[in-house]
Design a protein around this motif. Structure first.
Motif, PDB file in Angstrom:
ATOM      1  N   ARG A 165       0.818  -1.209   0.000  1.00 43.82           N
ATOM      2  CA  ARG A 165       0.000   0.000   0.000  1.00 43.82           C
ATOM      3  C   ARG A 165       0.851   1.258   0.000  1.00 43.82           C
ATOM      4  N   ALA A 166       0.578   2.147  -0.960  1.00 44.85           N
ATOM      5  CA  ALA A 166       1.363   3.377  -1.085  1.00 44.85           C
ATOM      6  C   ALA A 166       0.439   4.583  -1.051  1.00 44.85           C
ATOM      7  N   VAL A 167       0.821   5.578  -0.271  1.00 41.26           N
ATOM      8  CA  VAL A 167       0.032   6.803  -0.144  1.00 41.26           C
ATOM      9  C   VAL A 167       0.903   7.992  -0.540  1.00 41.26           C
ATOM     10  N   LEU A 168       0.349   8.901  -1.347  1.00 41.34           N
ATOM     11  CA  LEU A 168       1.034  10.153  -1.676  1.00 41.34           C
ATOM     12  C   LEU A 168       0.373  11.267  -0.869  1.00 41.34           C
ATOM     13  N   ALA A 169       1.184  12.147  -0.279  1.00 42.21           N
ATOM     14  CA  ALA A 169       0.593  13.239   0.500  1.00 42.21           C
ATOM     15  C   ALA A 169       1.319  14.541   0.235  1.00 42.21           C
ATOM     16  N   GLY A 170       0.551  15.639   0.192  1.00 40.63           N
ATOM     17  CA  GLY A 170       1.150  16.957   0.013  1.00 40.63           C
ATOM     18  C   GLY A 170       0.406  17.755  -1.029  1.00 40.63           C
ATOM     19  N   SER A 171       1.155  18.631  -1.724  1.00 42.10           N
ATOM     20  CA  SER A 171       0.496  19.475  -2.716  1.00 42.10           C
ATOM     21  C   SER A 171       1.429  19.709  -3.901  1.00 42.10           C
ATOM     22  N   GLY A 172       0.831  20.039  -5.017  1.00 45.88           N
ATOM     23  CA  GLY A 172       1.616  20.366  -6.208  1.00 45.88           C
ATOM     24  C   GLY A 172       1.389  19.376  -7.326  1.00 45.88           C
ATOM     25  N   ASP A 190      -2.634   3.787  -3.481  1.00 46.24           N
ATOM     26  CA  ASP A 190      -3.862   3.566  -2.711  1.00 46.24           C
ATOM     27  C   ASP A 190      -4.651   4.835  -2.462  1.00 46.24           C
ATOM     28  N   ALA A 191      -3.934   5.919  -2.165  1.00 53.50           N
ATOM     29  CA  ALA A 191      -4.659   7.167  -1.890  1.00 53.50           C
ATOM     30  C   ALA A 191      -3.738   8.354  -2.090  1.00 53.50           C
ATOM     31  N   ILE A 192      -4.359   9.475  -2.472  1.00 51.24           N
ATOM     32  CA  ILE A 192      -3.649  10.754  -2.529  1.00 51.24           C
ATOM     33  C   ILE A 192      -4.270  11.661  -1.476  1.00 51.24           C
ATOM     34  N   LEU A 193      -3.428  12.180  -0.601  1.00 45.59           N
ATOM     35  CA  LEU A 193      -3.900  13.108   0.418  1.00 45.59           C
ATOM     36  C   LEU A 193      -3.447  14.493   0.000  1.00 45.59           C
ATOM     37  N   ASP A 194      -4.353  15.246  -0.620  1.00 43.32           N
ATOM     38  CA  ASP A 194      -4.008  16.552  -1.166  1.00 43.32           C
ATOM     39  C   ASP A 194      -4.185  17.609  -0.087  1.00 43.32           C
ATOM     40  N   THR A 195      -3.084  18.240   0.305  1.00 44.16           N
ATOM     41  CA  THR A 195      -3.127  19.210   1.405  1.00 44.16           C
ATOM     42  C   THR A 195      -3.386  20.640   0.920  1.00 44.16           C
ATOM     43  N   ARG A 364       2.648  30.371 -14.519  1.00 47.50           N
ATOM     44  CA  ARG A 364       3.418  30.015 -13.322  1.00 47.50           C
ATOM     45  C   ARG A 364       2.838  30.656 -12.065  1.00 47.50           C
ATOM     46  N   THR A 365       2.386  31.920 -12.166  1.00 45.52           N
ATOM     47  CA  THR A 365       1.847  32.605 -10.985  1.00 45.52           C
ATOM     48  C   THR A 365       0.645  31.850 -10.427  1.00 45.52           C
ATOM     49  N   PHE A 366      -0.207  31.390 -11.321  1.00 44.02           N
ATOM     50  CA  PHE A 366      -1.389  30.621 -10.889  1.00 44.02           C
ATOM     51  C   PHE A 366      -0.951  29.362 -10.136  1.00 44.02           C
ATOM     52  N   ILE A 367       0.007  28.645 -10.711  1.00 42.54           N
ATOM     53  CA  ILE A 367       0.475  27.400 -10.079  1.00 42.54           C
ATOM     54  C   ILE A 367       1.132  27.697  -8.732  1.00 42.54           C
ATOM     55  N   ASP A 368       1.961  28.762  -8.700  1.00 43.64           N
ATOM     56  CA  ASP A 368       2.626  29.127  -7.442  1.00 43.64           C
ATOM     57  C   ASP A 368       1.604  29.415  -6.342  1.00 43.64           C
ATOM     58  N   LEU A 369       0.562  30.167  -6.691  1.00 46.08           N
ATOM     59  CA  LEU A 369      -0.399  30.588  -5.664  1.00 46.08           C
ATOM     60  C   LEU A 369      -1.341  29.454  -5.274  1.00 46.08           C
ATOM     61  N   LEU A 370      -1.715  28.625  -6.253  1.00 44.22           N
ATOM     62  CA  LEU A 370      -2.621  27.512  -5.934  1.00 44.22           C
ATOM     63  C   LEU A 370      -1.909  26.471  -5.066  1.00 44.22           C
ATOM     64  N   TYR A 371      -0.658  26.192  -5.410  1.00 47.26           N
ATOM     65  CA  TYR A 371       0.051  25.110  -4.725  1.00 47.26           C
ATOM     66  C   TYR A 371       1.026  25.610  -3.664  1.00 47.26           C
ATOM     67  N   GLN A 372       0.787  26.857  -3.188  1.00 42.67           N
ATOM     68  CA  GLN A 372       1.575  27.326  -2.063  1.00 42.67           C
ATOM     69  C   GLN A 372       1.289  26.399  -0.886  1.00 42.67           C
ATOM     70  N   PRO A 373       2.304  25.808  -0.264  1.00 48.45           N
ATOM     71  CA  PRO A 373       1.996  24.898   0.834  1.00 48.45           C
ATOM     72  C   PRO A 373       1.284  25.627   1.976  1.00 48.45           C
ATOM     73  N   ALA A 374       0.373  24.946   2.637  1.00 46.28           N
ATOM     74  CA  ALA A 374      -0.392  25.565   3.722  1.00 46.28           C
ATOM     75  C   ALA A 374       0.559  25.921   4.873  1.00 46.28           C
ATOM     76  N   PRO A 375       0.248  27.017   5.594  1.00 46.16           N
ATOM     77  CA  PRO A 375       1.123  27.444   6.699  1.00 46.16           C
ATOM     78  C   PRO A 375       1.404  26.323   7.711  1.00 46.16           C
ATOM     79  N   SER A 376       0.408  25.486   7.991  1.00 40.86           N
ATOM     80  CA  SER A 376       0.612  24.456   9.024  1.00 40.86           C
ATOM     81  C   SER A 376       1.614  23.389   8.586  1.00 40.86           C
ATOM     82  N   PHE A 377       1.890  23.303   7.273  1.00 40.70           N
ATOM     83  CA  PHE A 377       2.903  22.359   6.808  1.00 40.70           C
ATOM     84  C   PHE A 377       4.259  23.039   6.569  1.00 40.70           C
ATOM     85  N   ARG A 378       4.241  24.382   6.543  1.00 38.79           N
ATOM     86  CA  ARG A 378       5.515  25.090   6.391  1.00 38.79           C
ATOM     87  C   ARG A 378       6.122  25.413   7.752  1.00 38.79           C
TER      88      ARG A 378
END
Lengths: 484, 100
Positions: A165-172, A190-195, A364-378
């Motif tokens: 079982r493999a899980v991917l987690a994060g953003s981007g 098995d699952a993607i956990l998109d943060t 690129r600006t759209f991608i940067d802003l959409l996939y900016q990691p959430a503060p709780s993960f930074r």
């Protein structure tokens, strides 16, 4: 004409016109441009194979053997073919561990085949690429946990797929790209956990138009559709932790207001990439905070010149743009550096590559802003989460130091040894800046980042001792002047 | 955590902690260990915790192993060679008295 492959330190010359560090898209493209001028050009690459991370193993992969890598990957093959057809020198498995500007030129120290040498160049182009942004969560140091970039490297370079079982987690975008490659190769995720926080669609929305006319849009939508048909995707995931004692055996997280636990033998983490600028930083190039990409990057002008006149920085190493931008960045820096060495004026090619680079940056600006990691993960709040993996320094220790008024990341080193292990802050610098900024309510630009010093890669003392030394250096250590 | 999806091409044999494993000639030491089912490659320096390769691109220094007697080599940056002797590490490197 073909590239001159150098595998022994003894075969290096003392002087070159241009030295390039890194053989990914930016480095290969820069070398190709410089060599066109007939300049003495040398490329040092830490890897034993050219291609960087994006085109990893491009020199031996074929679409027939590994078709699942996708169309964009094979662009690297033409870059490699153009590069090997030049008269440049190319040194694989070479670690440049020191760079210093001296009298308008640059001095590099490089370890090749167990021996270090000093090489001088009129101009240096750093094409050191990106690293994955650290994603410190509970359990991220457990065996069975790896970055998604690493899992993709295992696929590109060794044909390895996740087992169990493999899980991917994060953003981007890499979550969906890697998942699609695994599926195409016959594997299972098995699952993607998109943060990605749902609200980030709002902050990115004003920049939607350029994204819609960029090449990213169809590729991105196609990937997401393909992957979401085959893989369970949890969105707006928070409170992620990896379970297990001596190795990962599952994940627990919150999604849609519920706490969910899933078994997992492999957990792959990723929340975007940041410039790998250790060499630029150690060379004294000024670093600046990029608030959209949430990272420090060397300050460069439009042609890649850093604040040190002999040092150019091209590609993701000066700010994240992706493989295509890196390629044009490399051509621009190669041309600009070459023209400087020759004492010539900017050419039409330079302007043309500038326009192509602008076009490749679209969206690129759209991608940067959409996939900016959430503060709780930074800047995590959980006190027991490890931030500095080498010296095993936790969030709690860093927050306590912040509360007691630590001046910045460099003082933190002396207090906690944070960032002083073998990785030299590569895995914690971004997190340390964000935690101090959060805890002390200061902007990251004011908090700053580690001031790095050579050697930026571990080198045996015997290699350093065997370098030629100046009379002043010998006197400083031995207290006597050499007779000869 | 990984399985190989390719039929063996050119294989080499290496010794890992006294056990012989096969690896593709183009693999890095880290990829060879992962492909052979090994995950943890060392114990951490401060807390003695098991650690495994994390980045596979020379950044994280989690995959430090001893290769042919030389400690603290980055397994992800060293290509395998036939007959290579690899051992996992426990904690910090040790001083070699009379060695190099």
């Amino acid at each position: 004409m073909t590239v001159q492959m150098i595998r022994n330190a003894e075969d290096l010359a003392e002087r070159y016109d241009i030295a390039i560090v890194g053989a990914g898209p930016a480095g290969m493209a820069a070398a190709t441009e410089c060599a066109k001028f007939g300049l003495r050009t040398i490329v040092f690459d830490e890897n034993s194979e050219a291609g960087g991370q994006i085109y990893r193993a491009i020199t031996r992969n074929t679409p027939a053997a590994r078709p699942y890598l996708g169309r964009d990957y094979w662009r690297g093959a033409s870059l490699w073919e153009a590069f090997v057809a030049t008269t440049a020198s190319y040194v694989p498995a070479a670690a440049v561990w020191s760079l210093e500007q001296q009298d308008e030129e640059a001095e590099l120290r490089v370890s090749v085949s167990g021996r270090s040498m000093i090489v001088h160049a009129k101009r240096v182009i750093l094409a050191t690429g990106a690293t994955e942004r650290p994603m410190p969560v509970r359990g991220w140091t457990l065996p069975g946990v790896m970055s998604i970039g690493a899992a993709q490297i295992a696929l590109k370079s060794a044909g390895l797929l996740p087992e169990g079982r493999a899980v991917l987690a994060g953003s981007g975008p890499l979550l969906y790209l890697y998942a699609s490659q695994v599926l195409a190769a016959g594997g299972v995720i098995d699952a993607i956990l998109d943060t990605t926080p749902r609200r980030y669609w709002l902050q990115a929305a004003p920049h939607l138009l350029p994204f819609l006319i960029s090449p990213y849009v169809w590729k991105g939508l196609g990937l997401i559709l393909k992957v979401t048909r085959a893989v369970r995707v949890f969105r707006s995931v928070t409170a992620l932790e990896i379970n297990g004692k001596d190795r990962a055996d599952g994940v627990t997280f919150t999604a849609g207001g519920k706490t969910v636990s899933l078994p997992a033998k492999s957990v792959f983490l990723h929340q975007g990439v940041i410039p790998h600028a250790n060499l630029a930083n150690a060379a004294g190039c000024e670093m600046g905070w990029n608030d959209r990409q949430k990272c420090f990057a060397p300050v460069v002008d439009r042609q890649g010149r850093s604040t040190k006149a002999s040092i150019f920085i091209a590609g993701d190493g000066n700010g994240i743009g992706g493989a295509l931008v890196a390629e044009f960045d490399g051509r621009i820096a190669g041309l600009a550096a070459g023209l400087e060495v020759l004492g010539k004026e900017p050419s039409e090619d330079l302007r043309r590559y500038g326009r192509l680079r602008q076009k490749a940056l679209r969206g690129r600006t759209f991608i940067d802003l959409l996939y900016q990691p959430a503060p709780s993960f930074r800047a995590p709040a959980e006190e027991d989460v490890i931030v500095c993996r080498c010296e095993e320094v936790s969030v709690g220790a860093i927050r306590a130091a912040a509360d007691s008024g630590v001046a910045g990341p460099n003082q933190l080193k002396t207090m906690l040894r944070c960032g002083m292990g073998p990785c030299q802050g590569r895995m914690c610098a971004a997190t340390v800046t964000e935690i101090l900024a959060d805890a002390q309510q200061r902007p990251p630009t004011e908090v700053g980042t580690y001031r790095l010093r050579p050697p930026i890669k571990p080198v045996p003392l015997s290699e350093i001792a065997a370098l030629p030394h100046t009379p002043d250096a010998v006197y400083a250590v031995t207290g006597t002047h050499s007779e000869h | 955590m990984f399985r190989s999806i390719e039929s063996p091409k050119s294989r080499v044999r290496v010794i890992v902690d006294g056990r012989e494993i096969e690896a593709d000639v183009a693999a890095s030491v880290a990829a060879a260990l992962l492909g052979a089912g090994m995950t943890a490659v060392r114990r951490s320096v401060v807390g003695g915790e098991p650690r495994a390769p994390y980045c596979l691109m020379g950044i994280c220094f989690e995959c430090l192993v001893t290769i042919d007697g030389v400690q603290n080599r980055q397994a992800c940056m060293v290509p395998v060679r036939d007959g290579m002797v690899i051992s996992s590490q426990r904690g910090a490197r040790t001083m070699e008295v009379g060695g190099q």
